[in-house]
Design an enzyme around this catalytic site. Structure first.
Site, PDB file in Angstrom:
ATOM      1  N   HIS A   1       0.836  -1.201   0.000  1.00 34.65           N
ATOM      2  CA  HIS A   1       0.000   0.000   0.000  1.00 34.65           C
ATOM      3  C   HIS A   1       0.873   1.255   0.000  1.00 34.65           C
ATOM      4  CE1 HIS A   1      -3.694   2.287   1.486  1.00 34.65           C
ATOM      5  NE2 HIS A   1      -2.717   3.129   1.776  1.00 34.65           N
ATOM      6  N   GLU A   2       1.826   1.306   0.924  1.00 35.65           N
ATOM      7  CA  GLU A   2       2.676   2.494   1.020  1.00 35.65           C
ATOM      8  C   GLU A   2       3.579   2.634  -0.201  1.00 35.65           C
ATOM      9  OE1 GLU A   2       1.708   4.453   3.299  1.00 35.65           O
ATOM     10  OE2 GLU A   2       0.476   2.868   4.187  1.00 35.65           O
TER      11      GLU A   2
ATOM     12  N   HIS B   1       1.845   4.333  -3.005  1.00 34.64           N
ATOM     13  CA  HIS B   1       1.742   5.788  -2.789  1.00 34.64           C
ATOM     14  C   HIS B   1       2.944   6.554  -3.341  1.00 34.64           C
ATOM     15  CE1 HIS B   1      -1.933   6.482  -0.654  1.00 34.64           C
ATOM     16  NE2 HIS B   1      -1.621   5.768   0.407  1.00 34.64           N
TER      17      HIS B   1
END
Length: 846
Positions: free
Chosen positions: A299-300, A303
């Site tokens: 997820h990170e 980003h």
């Protein structure tokens, strides 16, 4: 809340006046335990003669200089600094003392009880870089950042960019100078400092660069860090994203830092991602947590492109930032790692969160109206993350996966280092897919609420369908009827298995959609609407299918189909359509052979809530006893060493309620009861002790003794939770007062105390805090930082009482306090949970 809000109108007005070139930030972290020296030089252009402000949370402002002239420090009020008579090109320097925090916001300071070492980390999203340096705190005023940090020489200091130089200073200090960042938003800058243990590696980017990798953790936890596995997942994520996004990793390095007392799972600081250190596993954890860590890592990483390289103009597109990362991390987990059932996990965890959030009175469109920073804070919710991710999954199906990735790749190339709005992404997707997305966006992103889909059919004397339709309904307050692409699965009992015998995929639109393909087919044992989880909607089972599910859910071979049935019955229980006692029967009769860890974890959490708040009050005690006894039996029968065995013991400890349960807990803890394959490690020991405390079978002396053996941050948090679990009115009042009367406790202790406070089997001990709670609300909101205030307002609400008197008290407070929207939203959500419990209780009586 303090006078620290920023409205969208203010941000737009400032953006019209100001364009920022660069920040040069110098921090001295050697000035004591309370404050640090912050010197910021900002270069920016402006409309000549204009006035505006820069954000700066400060204890003391020592000097302000604008374009070579001193500005009186009275221009600073501790939150903002007024800037008047600006030139076209400006240089501003602010020298101030800023405060360390213990709330997980700004620059958080932590002292490790193991060795008294100091650890610092920054957390800036949404509006907290202003707690560390003077800044135009809004995402569309991007700039370059150059950080210089003086700290003890023995420390590691990490920021977004690699170290350019390091020089020895006075005493035992050193000064680190970091390379200048690309143009990024202030909320993804980062400073992490302390004697962190570091593991290094590297990878090759698709453009030929070597990307340095680092993993950091506290020294006292470093022996538990499985760095090789984290590096492996990181490399798989890099390879997947660089191929699918057709864009090389945009930064120079990639550090992952596991930090103490973190408020969330992780934060996407550019090139310096911070994670909760609960992802450093000092004791055994469930497979669900292991998988969640993988999803969070990916997820990170997503980003770095979506959010950091290309950033939203304003926080109304926060949903797109987080939803994209939710979707991207799930598809990459499923396709690039060993966790191939990631979409089952998404259904069990994320979608259940989204459905719950979308039925609260505070639900909102995915594209929410964000008027100010307080709106942003309360919109870090299940709509922003989970519903948005679900809707993006539907969008991918609508335009096609290849077209979606091609559109995203074009979006990154076109808008690199800039700011965008939703329409910019949709424009690229329309080009690559050839589809018009205006109507799709209107129906799915600009309206709130979740639809319910249920089967409607008739059969002849032979049991064949003579008609079949899908009925769609919407909540009266959110009456939008939406189009869905979904599948219908027909399941039959064959050879001891409940297997899919037929599947039809179709478009559903309107309140009734006929399914002629099923007419003439034999009615199966179970009809499953939204098989394969293509649509975002609540689904219902017909009565006969529900009866089959209660007896045979465990015999469905597909983990995703099982998760859909679990979720369907959970939704209908929450909606008071299925009796809570039937849900208890479903879970206890079918959970033993569930293979998916997140499904087990989610389902057992829901089971405990049902037993304590949803069953008829007259049946509560016997239901809690049965759940505890059955979980203990399941633990004894489970495969030795299995994830299921581990989870059954953990949840048994949470709901133990009678003497036999206490004996089992005590035996596990002292070693006189042994389950083959189960090790009672430190963290599980704390959970067993908490179960004894819940039942009055352990004392404060026992907690003190456990803490002496585990004199760590984790131990202190577990002890705080255990002390708040004592099942007396006096203990609950003491826990309440410890959080409300002082703001000195750090965020992790606050959070764990609130968890123990709510841990009850008999909720009567919480009656003593009802009046105290409502009397404290306004002061808490005004005096505490947002994250602490939210934790207290949600965590101290005596929800387990689930009574009409609590409903009445809550409504009375809301009627008397009409003027604080963000606070009212939290209280209204608390109320909605109790009203839902009361409806479920009434349904369980019938």
């Amino acid at each position: 809340m303090p006078g620290d809000n920023l409205t969208r109108v203010e941000a737009q007005e400032r953006r019209a006046l100001v364009s920022v070139d660069s920040y040069d930030v110098t921090l001295d972290l050697t000035t004591g335990a309370e404050v640090f020296r912050s010197t910021t030089t900002v270069r920016f252009s402006a409309t000549a003669g204009a006035s505006t402000f820069i954000d700066a949370f400060t204890r003391t402002v020592h000097s302000i200089e604008l374009n070579g002239a001193a500005v009186d420090t009275s221009a600073a009020d501790g939150v903002r600094i007024r800037l008047d008579d600006l030139a076209e090109d400006n240089v501003l320097t602010v020298v101030a003392d800023a405060e360390y925090t213990n709330s997980g916001e700004g620059l958080h300071r932590f002292v490790d009880p193991v060795d008294n070492e100091v650890y610092l980390y920054s957390q800036f999203e949404v509006p907290d870089s202003r707690r560390v340096f003077a800044v135009f705190e809004q995402p569309d005023l991007k700039a370059t950042f150059r950080f210089t940090v003086t700290a003890p020489a023995a420390w590691e200091v990490v920021s977004n960019q690699p170290v350019e130089s390091r020089t020895a200073g006075e005493g035992n200090s050193s000064t680190w100078v970091f390379k200048t960042t690309p143009r990024i938003s202030s909320y993804i800058t980062a400073i992490v400092a302390g004697p962190y243990a570091k593991v290094e590696s590297e990878l090759a980017s698709r453009d030929g660069r070597t990307i340095p990798l680092g993993i950091y953790s506290r020294k006292s936890l470093s022996q538990h860090l499985d760095a090789d596995y984290i590096f492996d997942i990181t490399r798989k994520g890099f390879a997947y994203y660089e191929e699918k996004f057709d864009y090389a990793y945009p930064f120079e390095k990639y550090d992952q830092l596991f930090v103490p007392e973190f408020n969330a799972g992780a934060m996407e600081n550019a090139g310096a991602i911070t994670f909760t250190e609960t992802y450093v596993f000092r004791s055994k954890v469930t497979d669900a947590i292991k998988e969640r860590r993988v999803v969070t890592i990916l997820h990170e990483l997503a980003h770095m492109w979506f959010g950091d390289l290309v950033t939203m103009k304003w926080w109304n597109d926060l949903w797109l930032n987080e939803s994209f990362a939710e979707w991207a991390s799930t598809i990459s987990t499923a396709n690039a790692t060993e966790w191939t059932e990631a979409w089952t996990t998404f259904q069990a965890m994320e979608k259940s969160w989204a459905y719950r959030q979308d039925q609260l009175p505070s639900t909102h469109p995915v594209v929410a109206t964000i008027n100010d920073l307080e709106d942003v804070q309360v919109n870090f919710d299940g709509i922003t993350y989970a519903k948005g991710g679900s809707v993006l999954k539907q969008l991918v199906a609508w335009v096609g996966e290849d077209a979606f990735f091609a559109g995203v790749a074009a979006y990154f190339k076109k808008h690199a280092w800039g700011n965008t709005e939703l329409k910019d992404l949709l424009a690229e997707l329309e080009i690559t897919s050839g589809r018009t997305l205006t109507e799709w966006s209107k129906l799915w992103l600009e309206t709130a609420g979740v639809n319910t889909l249920r089967p409607s059919f008739e059969t002849d004397d032979s049991g064949n369908f003579t008609s079949f339709a899908v009925l769609q309904s919407a909540a009266p307050d959110y009456p939008t009827i939406r189009p869905h692409r979904l599948a219908i699965g027909l399941y039959d009992l064959r050879g001891g298995k409940l297997v899919r015998s037929h599947r039809v995929e179709l478009d559903v639109d309107g309140e009734r959609t006929e399914v002629p393909e099923l007419v003439g087919m034999a009615r199966p044992d179970l009809v499953l609407i939204n098989d394969d989880d293509l649509a975002y909607a609540k689904i219902r089972l017909d009565d006969d299918s529900l009866s089959v599910a209660i007896e045979h859910l465990k015999e469905i071979e597909s983990p995703l189909a099982r998760a859909l049935v679990w979720g369907s019955v959970w939704d209908s229980t929450r909606d008071a359509e299925t009796a809570a006692s039937d849900y208890v029967k479903l879970v206890l009769g079918n959970i033993a052979t569930e293979t998916e860890s997140t499904t087990i974890r989610t389902t057992l959490s829901q089971l405990l809530l049902v037993a304590r708040q949803y069953v008829a009050p007259a049946d509560r005690a016997k239901t809690i006893e049965k759940v505890g006894s059955d979980l203990w039996s399941l633990a004894q029968l489970a495969k030795p060493g299995s994830d299921a065995q581990f989870q059954f013991v953990k949840f048994f400890a949470q709901i133990a309620s009678i003497g036999d349960h206490v004996s089992a807990l005590r035996g596990l803890l002292d070693g006189t009861v042994v389950l083959k394959g189960l090790t009672i490690d430190t963290d599980l020991g704390w959970e067993l002790l908490e179960g004894l405390v819940l039942n009055g079978a352990a004392t404060s002396v026992d907690i003190d003794a456990a803490l002496e053996k585990d004199n760590t941050a984790n131990g202190a948090q577990a002890a705080a939770r255990a002390r708040a679990t004592f099942a007396t009115s006096e203990a609950k009042v003491a826990a309440f007062n410890s959080l409300v009367d002082s703001d000195e406790l750090p965020n992790a202790i606050v959070r764990n105390t609130a968890l123990g406070y709510q841990h009850v089997n008999d909720p009567s001990s919480l009656e003593a805090v009802v009046d105290k709670y409502f009397a404290a609300l306004n002061d808490l909101w005004k005096s505490r930082s947002y994250h602490i205030a939210e934790t207290l307002i949600v965590g101290l609400y005596p929800a387990p009482l689930a009574s009409q008197s609590l409903v009445d008290a809550t409504k009375a407070w809301l009627a008397a306090n009409p003027d604080v929207p963000a606070l009212r939203r939290l209280v209204t959500e608390n109320l909605a949970g109790v009203e839902r419990a009361l409806a479920a209780q009434a349904a369980d009586v019938r």
